[in-house]
Design a protein around this motif. Sequence first.
Motif, PDB file in Angstrom:
ATOM      1  N   GLN A   1       0.855  -1.064  -0.151  1.00 58.05           N
ATOM      2  CA  GLN A   1       0.064   0.030   0.055  1.00 58.05           C
ATOM      3  C   GLN A   1       0.705   1.201   0.025  1.00 58.05           C
ATOM      4  O   GLN A   1       0.502   2.349  -1.002  1.00 58.05           O
ATOM      5  N   ALA A   2       2.243   1.074   0.880  1.00 60.34           N
ATOM      6  CA  ALA A   2       2.933   2.308   0.833  1.00 60.34           C
ATOM      7  C   ALA A   2       3.539   2.558  -0.544  1.00 60.34           C
ATOM      8  O   ALA A   2       3.760   3.741  -0.844  1.00 60.34           O
ATOM      9  N   LEU A   3       3.766   1.641  -1.193  1.00 60.25           N
ATOM     10  CA  LEU A   3       4.470   1.598  -2.602  1.00 60.25           C
ATOM     11  C   LEU A   3       3.561   2.426  -3.721  1.00 60.25           C
ATOM     12  O   LEU A   3       4.012   2.839  -4.540  1.00 60.25           O
ATOM     13  N   GLN A   4       2.182   2.776  -3.257  1.00 64.79           N
ATOM     14  CA  GLN A   4       1.335   3.390  -4.323  1.00 64.79           C
ATOM     15  C   GLN A   4       1.445   4.851  -4.097  1.00 64.79           C
ATOM     16  O   GLN A   4       0.719   5.542  -4.774  1.00 64.79           O
ATOM     17  N   LEU A   5       2.158   5.245  -2.888  1.00 65.13           N
ATOM     18  CA  LEU A   5       2.344   6.590  -2.616  1.00 65.13           C
ATOM     19  C   LEU A   5       3.712   6.891  -2.813  1.00 65.13           C
ATOM     20  O   LEU A   5       4.742   6.324  -2.762  1.00 65.13           O
ATOM     21  N   SER A   6       4.200   8.312  -3.197  1.00 62.60           N
ATOM     22  CA  SER A   6       5.469   8.699  -3.197  1.00 62.60           C
ATOM     23  C   SER A   6       5.980   8.934  -1.819  1.00 62.60           C
ATOM     24  O   SER A   6       4.967   8.979  -0.704  1.00 62.60           O
TER      25      SER A   6
ATOM     26  N   LEU B   1       6.962  11.373  -0.500  1.00 64.14           N
ATOM     27  CA  LEU B   1       6.531  12.837   0.059  1.00 64.14           C
ATOM     28  C   LEU B   1       5.284  12.660   0.631  1.00 64.14           C
ATOM     29  O   LEU B   1       4.796  13.204   1.588  1.00 64.14           O
ATOM     30  N   GLU B   2       4.271  11.988  -0.428  1.00 64.36           N
ATOM     31  CA  GLU B   2       2.840  11.956  -0.037  1.00 64.36           C
ATOM     32  C   GLU B   2       2.877  11.074   1.403  1.00 64.36           C
ATOM     33  O   GLU B   2       2.025  11.416   2.172  1.00 64.36           O
ATOM     34  N   PHE B   3       3.640  10.068   1.480  1.00 65.93           N
ATOM     35  CA  PHE B   3       3.433   9.122   2.652  1.00 65.93           C
ATOM     36  C   PHE B   3       3.816  10.022   3.876  1.00 65.93           C
ATOM     37  O   PHE B   3       3.053  10.050   4.777  1.00 65.93           O
ATOM     38  N   MET B   4       5.097  10.620   4.138  1.00 73.16           N
ATOM     39  CA  MET B   4       5.406  11.309   5.007  1.00 73.16           C
ATOM     40  C   MET B   4       4.233  12.778   5.176  1.00 73.16           C
ATOM     41  O   MET B   4       4.278  13.166   6.582  1.00 73.16           O
ATOM     42  N   GLN B   5       3.955  13.247   4.140  1.00 76.57           N
ATOM     43  CA  GLN B   5       2.883  14.342   4.437  1.00 76.57           C
ATOM     44  C   GLN B   5       1.416  13.694   5.087  1.00 76.57           C
ATOM     45  O   GLN B   5       0.958  14.423   5.877  1.00 76.57           O
ATOM     46  N   GLY B   6       1.325  12.426   4.719  1.00 73.97           N
ATOM     47  CA  GLY B   6       0.102  11.778   5.404  1.00 73.97           C
ATOM     48  C   GLY B   6       0.440  11.648   6.829  1.00 73.97           C
ATOM     49  O   GLY B   6      -0.437  11.729   7.856  1.00 73.97           O
ATOM     50  N   ILE B   7       1.658  11.280   7.237  1.00 75.46           N
ATOM     51  CA  ILE B   7       1.810  11.145   8.723  1.00 75.46           C
ATOM     52  C   ILE B   7       1.887  12.295   9.523  1.00 75.46           C
ATOM     53  O   ILE B   7       1.265  12.433  10.540  1.00 75.46           O
ATOM     54  N   LEU B   8       2.069  13.308   8.895  1.00 70.87           N
ATOM     55  CA  LEU B   8       2.173  14.870   9.320  1.00 70.87           C
ATOM     56  C   LEU B   8       0.678  15.082   9.604  1.00 70.87           C
ATOM     57  O   LEU B   8       0.203  15.835  10.554  1.00 70.87           O
ATOM     58  N   ALA B   9      -0.274  14.858   8.544  1.00 66.85           N
ATOM     59  CA  ALA B   9      -1.470  15.479   8.682  1.00 66.85           C
ATOM     60  C   ALA B   9      -2.300  14.140   9.566  1.00 66.85           C
ATOM     61  O   ALA B   9      -3.656  14.856   9.874  1.00 66.85           O
ATOM     62  N   GLY B  10      -1.693  13.353   9.965  1.00 67.53           N
ATOM     63  CA  GLY B  10      -2.544  12.297  10.831  1.00 67.53           C
ATOM     64  C   GLY B  10      -3.284  11.352  10.126  1.00 67.53           C
ATOM     65  O   GLY B  10      -3.882  10.416  10.744  1.00 67.53           O
ATOM     66  N   GLU B  11      -3.057  11.417   8.788  1.00 66.98           N
ATOM     67  CA  GLU B  11      -3.891   9.929   7.954  1.00 66.98           C
ATOM     68  C   GLU B  11      -3.173   8.890   8.230  1.00 66.98           C
ATOM     69  O   GLU B  11      -4.205   7.856   8.009  1.00 66.98           O
ATOM     70  N   TYR B  12      -1.941   8.731   8.411  1.00 65.71           N
ATOM     71  CA  TYR B  12      -1.256   7.314   8.740  1.00 65.71           C
ATOM     72  C   TYR B  12      -0.758   7.598   9.924  1.00 65.71           C
ATOM     73  O   TYR B  12      -0.038   8.600  10.650  1.00 65.71           O
ATOM     74  N   PRO B  13      -0.467   6.188  10.747  1.00 67.77           N
ATOM     75  CA  PRO B  13       0.105   6.413  12.084  1.00 67.77           C
ATOM     76  C   PRO B  13       1.521   6.633  12.023  1.00 67.77           C
ATOM     77  O   PRO B  13       2.332   6.351  11.342  1.00 67.77           O
ATOM     78  N   ALA B  14       1.912   7.438  12.980  1.00 68.23           N
ATOM     79  CA  ALA B  14       3.456   7.682  13.329  1.00 68.23           C
ATOM     80  C   ALA B  14       4.064   6.275  14.029  1.00 68.23           C
ATOM     81  O   ALA B  14       3.355   5.607  14.497  1.00 68.23           O
ATOM     82  N   PRO B  15       5.459   6.061  13.541  1.00 66.12           N
ATOM     83  CA  PRO B  15       6.077   4.872  14.225  1.00 66.12           C
ATOM     84  C   PRO B  15       6.014   5.003  15.572  1.00 66.12           C
ATOM     85  O   PRO B  15       6.231   5.898  16.136  1.00 66.12           O
ATOM     86  N   PRO B  16       6.033   3.657  16.330  1.00 73.12           N
ATOM     87  CA  PRO B  16       5.987   3.539  17.560  1.00 73.12           C
ATOM     88  C   PRO B  16       7.390   4.278  18.170  1.00 73.12           C
ATOM     89  O   PRO B  16       7.477   4.644  19.236  1.00 73.12           O
TER      90      PRO B  16
ATOM     91  N   MET C   1      13.258   9.802   2.127  1.00 68.73           N
ATOM     92  CA  MET C   1      12.006   9.286   1.654  1.00 68.73           C
ATOM     93  C   MET C   1      11.380  10.090   1.094  1.00 68.73           C
ATOM     94  O   MET C   1      10.584   9.804   0.194  1.00 68.73           O
ATOM     95  N   THR C   2      11.544  11.406   1.317  1.00 68.56           N
ATOM     96  CA  THR C   2      10.426  12.512   0.497  1.00 68.56           C
ATOM     97  C   THR C   2      10.958  12.646  -0.890  1.00 68.56           C
ATOM     98  O   THR C   2      10.259  13.210  -1.733  1.00 68.56           O
ATOM     99  N   THR C   3      12.041  12.221  -1.077  1.00 72.42           N
ATOM    100  CA  THR C   3      12.640  11.969  -2.481  1.00 72.42           C
ATOM    101  C   THR C   3      12.221  10.817  -3.321  1.00 72.42           C
ATOM    102  O   THR C   3      12.591  10.685  -4.586  1.00 72.42           O
ATOM    103  N   VAL C   4      11.665   9.770  -2.781  1.00 73.15           N
ATOM    104  CA  VAL C   4      11.751   8.664  -3.228  1.00 73.15           C
ATOM    105  C   VAL C   4      10.368   8.389  -4.050  1.00 73.15           C
ATOM    106  O   VAL C   4       9.309   8.598  -3.553  1.00 73.15           O
ATOM    107  N   PRO C   5      10.401   8.004  -5.414  1.00 71.81           N
ATOM    108  CA  PRO C   5       8.945   7.892  -6.173  1.00 71.81           C
ATOM    109  C   PRO C   5       8.030   6.770  -5.759  1.00 71.81           C
ATOM    110  O   PRO C   5       8.671   5.978  -4.967  1.00 71.81           O
ATOM    111  N   LYS C   6       6.919   6.807  -6.360  1.00 69.59           N
ATOM    112  CA  LYS C   6       5.971   5.575  -6.172  1.00 69.59           C
ATOM    113  C   LYS C   6       6.674   4.615  -6.607  1.00 69.59           C
ATOM    114  O   LYS C   6       7.583   4.405  -7.560  1.00 69.59           O
TER     115      LYS C   6
END
Length: 164
Positions: free
Chosen positions: A18-23, A25-40, A92-97
């Motif tokens: 599922q993560a590989l479907q996002l860039s 940058l999108e993944f990290m922005q999702g964590i920041l926005a609270g859309e995805y959980p932060a790592p423990p 990670m913010t530079t890694v493409p989908k």
Amino acid sequence: MTRPKFAESPDDLMPLQQALQLSGLEFMQGILAGEYPAPPISKTLNFDLHDVQFGQVVFHGAPQFDAFNPLGTVHGGWYGTVLDSAMACAVMTTVPKGKYYTTLEYKINIVRPIPLGRRVRIIGTVDHSGRSTAVAQGRIEDVETSKLYATGTTTCIILDAPTA
């Protein structure tokens, strides 16, 4: 900014496919926005994501007594873990989908001890991100005074999505 939700079990983490479907940058922005959980680990070591841009991330944190060594100072592992997190997340913010990364190596230099509970800014900045490797640097500095506590560098490998 939404307070981060921390993953509490492996089931809370986003599956790799599922993560590989996002860039990255999108993944990290999702964590920041609270859309995805932060790592423990960020809950355990008391740091959280504060800002995300292409090629740079910023965490804020404060070492707690649980991170102290027997001599009463912050253990070097705390510096290393938060710097590795910032530098690698910047990569990670530079890694493409369809691609992902992992740390190959990192080095830190501790300049001075961080006082117990002192709020710090942990900055990761990408110097180079290519097809298969990336290089980044990091800094830990005081949130109020910008006093430097530690620096670091990393090399990460960028990998293609695994095939079935």
